[in-house]
Design a protein around this motif. Structure first.
Motif, short mmCIF file in Angstrom:
data_model
loop_
_atom_site.label_atom_id
_atom_site.label_comp_id
_atom_site.label_asym_id
_atom_site.label_seq_id
_atom_site.Cartn_x
_atom_site.Cartn_y
_atom_site.Cartn_z
N UNK A 161 -77.82 76.35 -25.84
CA UNK A 161 -76.69 76.05 -26.72
C UNK A 161 -75.70 75.18 -25.97
N UNK A 162 -75.41 74.00 -26.51
CA UNK A 162 -74.43 73.10 -25.90
C UNK A 162 -73.50 72.55 -26.97
N UNK A 163 -72.35 72.05 -26.55
CA UNK A 163 -71.42 71.44 -27.48
C UNK A 163 -71.70 69.96 -27.63
N UNK A 164 -70.68 69.13 -27.42
CA UNK A 164 -70.86 67.68 -27.49
C UNK A 164 -71.85 67.22 -26.42
N UNK A 165 -72.71 66.29 -26.76
CA UNK A 165 -73.71 65.81 -25.81
C UNK A 165 -73.03 65.18 -24.59
N UNK A 166 -73.59 65.49 -23.42
CA UNK A 166 -73.06 65.00 -22.15
C UNK A 166 -74.13 64.13 -21.50
N UNK A 167 -73.98 62.80 -21.52
CA UNK A 167 -75.00 61.91 -20.96
C UNK A 167 -75.31 62.21 -19.49
N UNK A 168 -74.29 62.56 -18.70
CA UNK A 168 -74.52 62.85 -17.28
C UNK A 168 -75.39 64.10 -17.13
N UNK A 169 -75.13 65.11 -17.95
CA UNK A 169 -75.91 66.33 -17.92
C UNK A 169 -77.37 66.04 -18.27
N UNK A 170 -77.57 65.18 -19.26
CA UNK A 170 -78.93 64.83 -19.67
C UNK A 170 -79.64 64.00 -18.60
N UNK A 171 -78.92 63.12 -17.94
CA UNK A 171 -79.53 62.33 -16.85
C UNK A 171 -79.93 63.23 -15.68
N UNK A 172 -79.08 64.19 -15.35
CA UNK A 172 -79.39 65.11 -14.26
C UNK A 172 -80.64 65.92 -14.57
N UNK A 173 -80.79 66.31 -15.82
CA UNK A 173 -81.99 67.03 -16.23
C UNK A 173 -83.22 66.14 -16.10
N UNK A 174 -83.13 64.92 -16.58
CA UNK A 174 -84.27 64.01 -16.52
C UNK A 174 -84.72 63.78 -15.08
N UNK A 175 -83.79 63.81 -14.15
CA UNK A 175 -84.11 63.53 -12.75
C UNK A 175 -84.92 64.64 -12.10
N UNK A 176 -84.87 65.85 -12.65
CA UNK A 176 -85.58 66.96 -12.00
C UNK A 176 -86.70 67.54 -12.87
N UNK A 177 -87.00 66.93 -14.00
CA UNK A 177 -88.00 67.50 -14.90
C UNK A 177 -89.33 67.77 -14.18
N UNK A 178 -89.80 66.84 -13.38
CA UNK A 178 -91.06 67.03 -12.68
C UNK A 178 -91.00 68.13 -11.64
N UNK A 179 -89.83 68.33 -11.06
CA UNK A 179 -89.68 69.34 -10.01
C UNK A 179 -89.69 70.76 -10.56
N UNK A 180 -89.32 70.91 -11.83
CA UNK A 180 -89.22 72.26 -12.41
C UNK A 180 -90.23 72.48 -13.53
N UNK A 181 -91.07 71.48 -13.80
CA UNK A 181 -92.08 71.57 -14.87
C UNK A 181 -91.46 71.87 -16.22
N UNK A 182 -90.32 71.26 -16.48
CA UNK A 182 -89.63 71.42 -17.76
C UNK A 182 -89.29 70.04 -18.32
N UNK A 183 -89.63 69.82 -19.59
CA UNK A 183 -89.39 68.51 -20.22
C UNK A 183 -88.54 68.70 -21.46
N UNK A 184 -87.53 67.83 -21.60
CA UNK A 184 -86.71 67.86 -22.81
C UNK A 184 -87.55 67.40 -23.99
N UNK A 185 -87.75 68.30 -24.92
CA UNK A 185 -88.58 68.00 -26.08
C UNK A 185 -87.77 67.50 -27.27
#
Length: 214
Positions: A161-185
Motif C-alpha cells: 500500500x502506497x500513496x502518491x507514486x514516488x519515482x525515486x522509490x520505483x527506481x530504487x526498486x528496479x535497481x535491486x529486482x535481480x538481487x531479491x528475485x522480485x519484479x514489479x508486475x
C-alpha cells in the motif's frame, strides 16, 4: 503496468469489522495516530479493504502481513477472505496483543498474530511458504521487496500500500529486482472514497528461488 481500479465497499464486510474501530479507540496503548472511529473507518478500514480488488488476494492459501501494527490491512483482509490463512506479524508485543484481541472479538479463526521480525520468520517456519505478503505504511518498496522475498514461494506476490507514486522509490526498486528475485508486475491506482488521498497498490512477483543471503 499501471492499471486504475475502482473500489466499492461491501456493506456486509464493513459491518463485520466495525467493532475493531471501537477497540482501537479504547486501547490505552495509542497504536495509531488515527483512532477516532469515524476517521479510522476511512483511513484504516476502507483503505485496507481496497486490497480485495487485487487478483492475487481473491483466494490465496496463506498470507503474511508484514509489520501489521494495529492489524491493518491484515484483519480486514482476513475477515473478507475467511477461506485463507493469515499470519499477522509485528515485533512490538502490545500491537500483537491488540491484534489477538480483535481477532477473538471478530471470531476470526483464520488469523495468527505472531510477535516476530520478518527476518526471523523467514529463517524459520515461514521461509518460502506464503502465497501473498502484504504491507501498509511500513517501508520503501526496495526494503519491502527484500523482506518479502524469503517469505514468498516462487510465483508469490507482495502487495504494498502506497500513496502518491514516488519515482525515486520505483527506481530504487528496479535497481535491486535481480538481487531479491522480485519484479514489479503492476501498479493499481485506486481512489476508493472522496476523502481519501490517491492510493496506489504495488504488486511485486517473486520470480525465482530466494537468493542466497536473504
Amino acid at each position: 503496468m499501471s492499471q486504475p481500479l475502482s473500489f466499492t465497499p461491501d456493506s456486509d464486510q464493513v459491518a463485520r469489522l466495525l467493532p475493531m474501530l471501537d477497540l482501537l479507540q479504547a486501547d490505552p496503548a495509542s497504536l495509531s495516530s488515527v483512532t477516532d472511529p469515524e476517521r479510522a473507518f476511512e483511513v484504516h478500514l476502507l483503505d485496507s479493504l481496497t486490497g480485495t480488488i487485487v487478483e492475487q488476494l481473491e483466494k490465496p492459501d496463506r498470507v503474511v502481513d508484514i509489520g501489521s501494527g494495529a492489524g491493518f490491512p491484515g484483519i480486514p483482509l482476513a475477515s473478507a477472505r475467511p477461506e485463507s490463512e493469515f499470519d499477522l506479524i509485528d515485533s512490538v508485543g502490545r500491537k500483537v496483543e491488540f491484534i489477538r484481541r480483535v481477532a477473538d472479538e471478530l471470531g476470526l479463526d483464520n488469523v495468527r498474530a505472531i510477535k516476530i521480525r520478518s527476518e526471523d520468520l523467514a529463517s524459520s517456519e515461514g521461509r518460502e511458504t506464503y502465497d501473498v505478503a502484504t504491507a501498509r505504511a511500513v517501508a520503501s518498496l526496495s526494503v519491502l521487496a527484500e523482506l518479502a522475498s524469503p517469505l514468498l514461494r516462487e510465483g508469490g506476490v507482495l502487495v504494498a500500500w502506497k500513496g502518491t507514486r514516488d519515482p525515486a522509490d520505483e527506481r530504487n526498486l528496479a535497481a535491486i529486482e535481480g538481487q531479491v528475485a522480485m519484479r514489479l508486475e503492476r501498479i493499481h491506482a485506486v481512489i476508493p472514497f472522496p476523502s481519501s488521498r490517491t492510493r496506489h497498490l504495488y504488486v511485486l512477483e517473486k520470480t525465482g528461488q530466494t537468493p542466497s543471503g536473504l
